[in-house]
Write a protein that holds these residues in place. Structure first.
Motif, PDB file in Angstrom:
ATOM      1  N   THR A 138       0.783  -1.233   0.000  1.00  0.00           N
ATOM      2  CA  THR A 138       0.000   0.000   0.000  1.00  0.00           C
ATOM      3  C   THR A 138       0.816   1.284   0.000  1.00  0.00           C
ATOM      4  OG1 THR A 138      -0.143  -0.040   2.415  1.00  0.00           O
ATOM      5  CG2 THR A 138      -1.938  -1.096   1.186  1.00  0.00           C
ATOM      6  N   MET A 139       2.097   1.223   0.370  1.00  0.00           N
ATOM      7  CA  MET A 139       2.882   2.463   0.459  1.00  0.00           C
ATOM      8  C   MET A 139       4.326   2.247   0.027  1.00  0.00           C
ATOM      9  SD  MET A 139       3.346   2.815   4.594  1.00  0.00           S
ATOM     10  CE  MET A 139       1.663   2.419   4.948  1.00  0.00           C
ATOM     11  N   PRO A 140       5.002   3.306  -0.414  1.00  0.00           N
ATOM     12  CA  PRO A 140       6.427   3.217  -0.749  1.00  0.00           C
ATOM     13  C   PRO A 140       7.260   2.954   0.509  1.00  0.00           C
ATOM     14  CG  PRO A 140       5.456   5.222  -1.657  1.00  0.00           C
ATOM     15  CD  PRO A 140       4.452   4.627  -0.723  1.00  0.00           C
ATOM     16  N   VAL A 141       8.412   2.318   0.307  1.00  0.00           N
ATOM     17  CA  VAL A 141       9.340   2.028   1.400  1.00  0.00           C
ATOM     18  C   VAL A 141      10.703   2.598   1.012  1.00  0.00           C
ATOM     19  CG1 VAL A 141      10.442   0.243   2.792  1.00  0.00           C
ATOM     20  CG2 VAL A 141       8.094  -0.096   1.965  1.00  0.00           C
ATOM     21  N   LEU A 142      11.311   3.362   1.924  1.00  0.00           N
ATOM     22  CA  LEU A 142      12.602   3.992   1.681  1.00  0.00           C
ATOM     23  C   LEU A 142      13.682   3.258   2.474  1.00  0.00           C
ATOM     24  CD1 LEU A 142      13.591   6.480   0.074  1.00  0.00           C
ATOM     25  CD2 LEU A 142      13.508   7.738   2.219  1.00  0.00           C
ATOM     26  N   HIS A 143      14.775   2.908   1.803  1.00  0.00           N
ATOM     27  CA  HIS A 143      15.919   2.227   2.421  1.00  0.00           C
ATOM     28  C   HIS A 143      17.097   3.189   2.346  1.00  0.00           C
ATOM     29  CE1 HIS A 143      13.235  -0.696   0.546  1.00  0.00           C
ATOM     30  NE2 HIS A 143      13.632  -1.584   1.430  1.00  0.00           N
ATOM     31  N   ASP A 144      17.563   3.679   3.473  1.00  0.00           N
ATOM     32  CA  ASP A 144      18.714   4.590   3.515  1.00  0.00           C
ATOM     33  C   ASP A 144      19.886   3.876   4.168  1.00  0.00           C
ATOM     34  OD1 ASP A 144      17.651   7.040   2.402  1.00  0.00           O
ATOM     35  OD2 ASP A 144      16.470   7.249   4.233  1.00  0.00           O
ATOM     36  N   LEU A 145      21.009   3.786   3.450  1.00  0.00           N
ATOM     37  CA  LEU A 145      22.224   3.186   3.992  1.00  0.00           C
ATOM     38  C   LEU A 145      23.216   4.311   4.266  1.00  0.00           C
ATOM     39  CD1 LEU A 145      23.750   0.596   4.748  1.00  0.00           C
ATOM     40  CD2 LEU A 145      24.679   0.599   2.424  1.00  0.00           C
ATOM     41  N   TYR A 146      23.583   4.444   5.536  1.00  0.00           N
ATOM     42  CA  TYR A 146      24.486   5.509   5.971  1.00  0.00           C
ATOM     43  C   TYR A 146      25.846   4.938   6.357  1.00  0.00           C
ATOM     44  CZ  TYR A 146      20.185   8.225   6.567  1.00  0.00           C
ATOM     45  OH  TYR A 146      18.986   8.882   6.363  1.00  0.00           O
ATOM     46  N   ILE A 147      26.882   5.752   6.217  1.00  0.00           N
ATOM     47  CA  ILE A 147      28.181   5.473   6.831  1.00  0.00           C
ATOM     48  C   ILE A 147      28.275   6.409   8.024  1.00  0.00           C
ATOM     49  CG2 ILE A 147      30.684   5.563   6.585  1.00  0.00           C
ATOM     50  CD1 ILE A 147      30.344   4.869   3.652  1.00  0.00           C
ATOM     51  N   VAL A 148      28.545   5.832   9.192  1.00  0.00           N
ATOM     52  CA  VAL A 148      28.625   6.607  10.422  1.00  0.00           C
ATOM     53  C   VAL A 148      30.029   6.508  10.996  1.00  0.00           C
ATOM     54  CG1 VAL A 148      26.163   6.358  10.940  1.00  0.00           C
ATOM     55  CG2 VAL A 148      27.788   4.682  11.843  1.00  0.00           C
TER      56      VAL A 148
ATOM     57  N   VAL B 169      15.053   1.806   7.464  1.00  0.00           N
ATOM     58  CA  VAL B 169      13.959   1.534   6.536  1.00  0.00           C
ATOM     59  C   VAL B 169      12.735   2.285   7.036  1.00  0.00           C
ATOM     60  CG1 VAL B 169      12.494  -0.252   5.520  1.00  0.00           C
ATOM     61  CG2 VAL B 169      14.915  -0.730   5.973  1.00  0.00           C
ATOM     62  N   THR B 170      12.147   3.101   6.159  1.00  0.00           N
ATOM     63  CA  THR B 170      11.007   3.935   6.521  1.00  0.00           C
ATOM     64  C   THR B 170       9.840   3.650   5.587  1.00  0.00           C
ATOM     65  OG1 THR B 170      12.549   5.682   7.187  1.00  0.00           O
ATOM     66  CG2 THR B 170      10.236   6.309   6.913  1.00  0.00           C
ATOM     67  N   TYR B 171       8.687   3.350   6.166  1.00  0.00           N
ATOM     68  CA  TYR B 171       7.465   3.189   5.380  1.00  0.00           C
ATOM     69  C   TYR B 171       6.867   4.576   5.202  1.00  0.00           C
ATOM     70  CZ  TYR B 171       7.839  -1.827   5.911  1.00  0.00           C
ATOM     71  OH  TYR B 171       8.277  -3.123   5.836  1.00  0.00           O
TER      72      TYR B 171
ATOM     73  N   THR C 224       8.249   0.615  -4.478  1.00  0.00           N
ATOM     74  CA  THR C 224       6.860   1.053  -4.583  1.00  0.00           C
ATOM     75  C   THR C 224       5.922  -0.165  -4.616  1.00  0.00           C
ATOM     76  OG1 THR C 224       7.076   1.171  -6.989  1.00  0.00           O
ATOM     77  CG2 THR C 224       7.452   3.207  -5.758  1.00  0.00           C
ATOM     78  N   PRO C 225       4.647   0.045  -4.282  1.00  0.00           N
ATOM     79  CA  PRO C 225       3.693  -1.064  -4.245  1.00  0.00           C
ATOM     80  C   PRO C 225       3.576  -1.840  -5.563  1.00  0.00           C
ATOM     81  CG  PRO C 225       2.762   0.807  -3.110  1.00  0.00           C
ATOM     82  CD  PRO C 225       4.033   1.284  -3.769  1.00  0.00           C
ATOM     83  N   ASP C 226       3.882  -1.203  -6.689  1.00  0.00           N
ATOM     84  CA  ASP C 226       3.778  -1.901  -7.974  1.00  0.00           C
ATOM     85  C   ASP C 226       4.992  -2.786  -8.278  1.00  0.00           C
ATOM     86  OD1 ASP C 226       5.747  -0.070  -8.647  1.00  0.00           O
ATOM     87  OD2 ASP C 226       4.611   0.881 -10.255  1.00  0.00           O
ATOM     88  N   GLY C 227       5.959  -2.889  -7.330  1.00  0.00           N
ATOM     89  CA  GLY C 227       7.119  -3.757  -7.498  1.00  0.00           C
ATOM     90  C   GLY C 227       8.326  -3.096  -8.123  1.00  0.00           C
ATOM     91  N   ALA C 228       8.265  -1.802  -8.385  1.00  0.00           N
ATOM     92  CA  ALA C 228       9.400  -1.075  -8.966  1.00  0.00           C
ATOM     93  C   ALA C 228      10.334  -0.596  -7.852  1.00  0.00           C
ATOM     94  CB  ALA C 228       8.905   0.110  -9.783  1.00  0.00           C
ATOM     95  N   TYR C 229      11.571  -0.316  -8.217  1.00  0.00           N
ATOM     96  CA  TYR C 229      12.523   0.278  -7.279  1.00  0.00           C
ATOM     97  C   TYR C 229      13.421   1.239  -8.037  1.00  0.00           C
ATOM     98  CZ  TYR C 229      16.389  -2.713  -8.887  1.00  0.00           C
ATOM     99  OH  TYR C 229      17.372  -3.311  -9.640  1.00  0.00           O
ATOM    100  N   ARG C 230      13.876   2.280  -7.315  1.00  0.00           N
ATOM    101  CA  ARG C 230      14.810   3.247  -7.898  1.00  0.00           C
ATOM    102  C   ARG C 230      15.589   3.876  -6.754  1.00  0.00           C
ATOM    103  NH1 ARG C 230      12.413   8.245  -6.874  1.00  0.00           N
ATOM    104  NH2 ARG C 230      10.164   8.172  -6.747  1.00  0.00           N
TER     105      ARG C 230
END
Length: 130
Positions: free
Chosen positions: A49-59, A71-73, A98-104
């Motif tokens: 139902t919603m996009p999911v954001l994956h952020d990879l950080y170097i700390v 990971v943020t919904y 995204t819910p349609d199975g795409a990623y960018r």
């Protein structure tokens, strides 16, 4: 698709080869400021139902550098932000599914800053203004 971008910096990376599919992301081992970082791999999550954001950080920590994956919904008024204890050094990658199975997304690689000598003998870099 994940687009590779480069940024010049006095602290730069070597290695960190990127591979990705619609299911997972893999980054090979590399070094940053002569500090070795291991390879890292993570799965991409999809929500119906919603996009999911994956952020990879170097700390940065007392022992050197490390990774943090957040990971943020993205539903409603939810925003993504870094809220961890370690000092944030660099957002290495962001991937949105995204819910349609795409990623960018984008992968931001740090290259050595180029310093050029000008005819008058002064040293300048691309990040400095005269």
């Amino acid at each position: 698709m994940i687009e590779r971008k480069t940024v010049q910096n006095r602290r730069y990376m070597t290695g960190f080869e990127l591979e990705h599919t619609d299911k997972a992301v893999s980054i090979g081992e590399g070094s940053l400021d002569s500090f070795a970082l291991p390879s890292v791999e993570f799965d991409l999550y999809y929500d119906s139902t919603m996009p999911v954001l994956h952020d990879l950080y170097i700390v940065e920590g007392e022992e050197g550098y490390d990774y943090r994956l957040l990971v943020t919904y993205l539903g409603g008024d939810t925003i993504a932000y870094y809220d961890q204890d370690s000092k944030l050094f660099h957002r290495l990658m962001t991937v949105q599914t995204t819910p349609d199975g795409a990623y960018r997304g984008e992968y931001v690689f740090l290259e050595p800053r180029e310093i050029e000598v000008i005819d008058d003998g002064k040293v300048e870099s691309n990040s400095e203004t005269t």
